[in-house]
Design an enzyme around this catalytic site. Structure first.
Site, mmCIF file in Angstrom:
data_model
loop_
_atom_site.group_PDB
_atom_site.id
_atom_site.type_symbol
_atom_site.label_atom_id
_atom_site.label_comp_id
_atom_site.label_asym_id
_atom_site.label_seq_id
_atom_site.Cartn_x
_atom_site.Cartn_y
_atom_site.Cartn_z
ATOM 1 N N ASP A 35 41.995 36.429 34.546
ATOM 2 C CA ASP A 35 41.632 36.071 33.164
ATOM 3 C C ASP A 35 41.560 34.549 33.003
ATOM 4 O OD1 ASP A 35 41.376 38.617 32.063
ATOM 5 O OD2 ASP A 35 43.450 38.693 31.350
ATOM 6 N N HIS A 48 46.027 39.867 37.655
ATOM 7 C CA HIS A 48 44.975 39.977 36.633
ATOM 8 C C HIS A 48 45.035 38.819 35.643
ATOM 9 C CE1 HIS A 48 41.811 41.768 34.313
ATOM 10 N NE2 HIS A 48 42.489 41.364 33.248
ATOM 11 N N HIS A 74 44.632 34.254 26.733
ATOM 12 C CA HIS A 74 43.308 33.703 26.399
ATOM 13 C C HIS A 74 43.376 32.476 25.477
ATOM 14 C CE1 HIS A 74 41.631 37.082 28.436
ATOM 15 N NE2 HIS A 74 42.186 37.939 27.612
ATOM 16 N N HIS A 85 36.043 38.771 32.431
ATOM 17 C CA HIS A 85 36.027 39.406 33.761
ATOM 18 C C HIS A 85 34.690 39.157 34.455
ATOM 19 C CE1 HIS A 85 39.190 42.453 32.082
ATOM 20 N NE2 HIS A 85 39.631 41.201 32.102
HETATM 21 ZN ZN ZN Z 1 41.520 40.608 31.554
#
Ligand code: ZN
EC number: 3.5.1.108
Length: 302
Positions: free
Chosen positions: A242, A238, A265, A82
């Site tokens: 990311d 969001h 991720h 973030h």
């Molecule tokens: Zn995040």
């Protein structure tokens, strides 16, 4: 035509305080200006020790719940994405991050406090330039039914789809260009999200102790626990945040059309490794991992 991009740092040091989403403890993060070509570097303060952990793909050690970098030993800093999304959006290429805990403070769950903090610190344009990453062939990573693709494009764009087993998050999709102003208004304020049932399980294991409605969108079985959302489709936004934060680990501006489906991720970092291996002229399969199969064009066509 390629426009020249200058390296940038911050004008003044700033301090941000918040809690670690897992530890629930107060974390102090200080950002300092850095000379050109320093890159982005964390200094983790542990008692009298000061441990240097550069932001680079070679230092990524975990992508399971957040993106974590380490020094090769036991020292780690987690949830860097973030902060990095804001740093990258503002074009900051050189900056020192001093931190007194193993996780970047969660703040309000979005990148907005970092974005506002850096803007209030001021941005200094450095004399040196930096070459943006552009690609000439599609690059993709696949993990079962999840995938992340980057297509050649002169601008940065994203098409992102999520599909959770939840009545409000089935087939949420969003397409946008990602210039600085769009990122600032439409993406960086989107908060992280979690499912109430998972939060309870995590807290039973001593994790997510700092998680609350102050720093996350929380989903119940059929709705949201929060009174209001920042956007109707805050969750998919969001995920884009990311992705930008994870690709920022490459340490360079990048151009391309990102197409993501149920990514996260692990895929973000895998794609970054593929991009960098192509960008630096190394073999595309150099970073082939066991956990996430990477398919070459030939294999995918079979
Ligand atoms: Zn995040």
């Amino acid at each position: 035509m390629q426009t020249v991009i200058h390296r940038k740092t911050i004008q003044n040091s700033i301090t941000l305080k918040g809690i670690g989403v897992h530890s629930g403890k107060v974390v102090t993060l200080r950002l300092h200006p850095a000379e050109a070509n320093t890159g982005l570097i964390f200094y983790l303060y542990k008692g009298i020790q000061k441990i240097r952990i550069p932001v680079s793909l070679d230092h990524v050690v975990d992508t399971s719940n957040a993106t974590t970098i380490g020094d090769g030993g036991s020292n780690r800093v987690q949830t860097i994405e973030h902060l990095l999304a804001a740093v990258h959006t503002l074009g900051i290429t050189d900056c020192i991050f001093e931190i007194d805990s193993v996780e970047v403070p969660i703040m309000d769950g979005s990148s907005l406090p970092f974005w506002e903090g850096i803007r209030s610190a001021g941005i200094r344009v450095l004399n040196e330039t930096i070459e943006p990453i552009t690609i000439t062939n599609p690059i993709w990573v696949v993990d079962g039914d999840k995938y992340l693709v980057m297509l050649p494009s002169d601008e940065l764009k994203v098409t992102y789809s999520i599909d959770f087993n939840h009545p409000l998050l089935r087939g949420q999709s969003y397409t946008t260009t990602l210039d600085e102003s769009i990122l600032g208004t439409d993406i960086l304020p989107a908060r992280t999200f979690g499912f109430l049932k998972d939060v309870e399980a995590l807290q039973a294991r001593g994790l997510a102790m700092g998680g609350s409605l102050d720093n996350a969108v929380v989903l119940t079985d059929d709705g949201y626990l929060n009174d209001h959302l920042r956007y109707d489709n805050e969750c998919v936004r969001h995920k884009i945040l990311d992705l930008v934060g994870d690709l920022a680990v490459m340490g360079r501006p990048f151009r391309g059309h990102l197409i993501a489906s149920k990514a996260g991720h692990a895929l973000d970092i895998s794609l970054a490794k593929c991009i960098m291996s192509q960008f630096t002229g190394n073999e595309l399969t150099q970073y082939k991992s066991k956990r996430i199969p990477l398919f070459s064009k030939k294999e995918a066509a079979k």
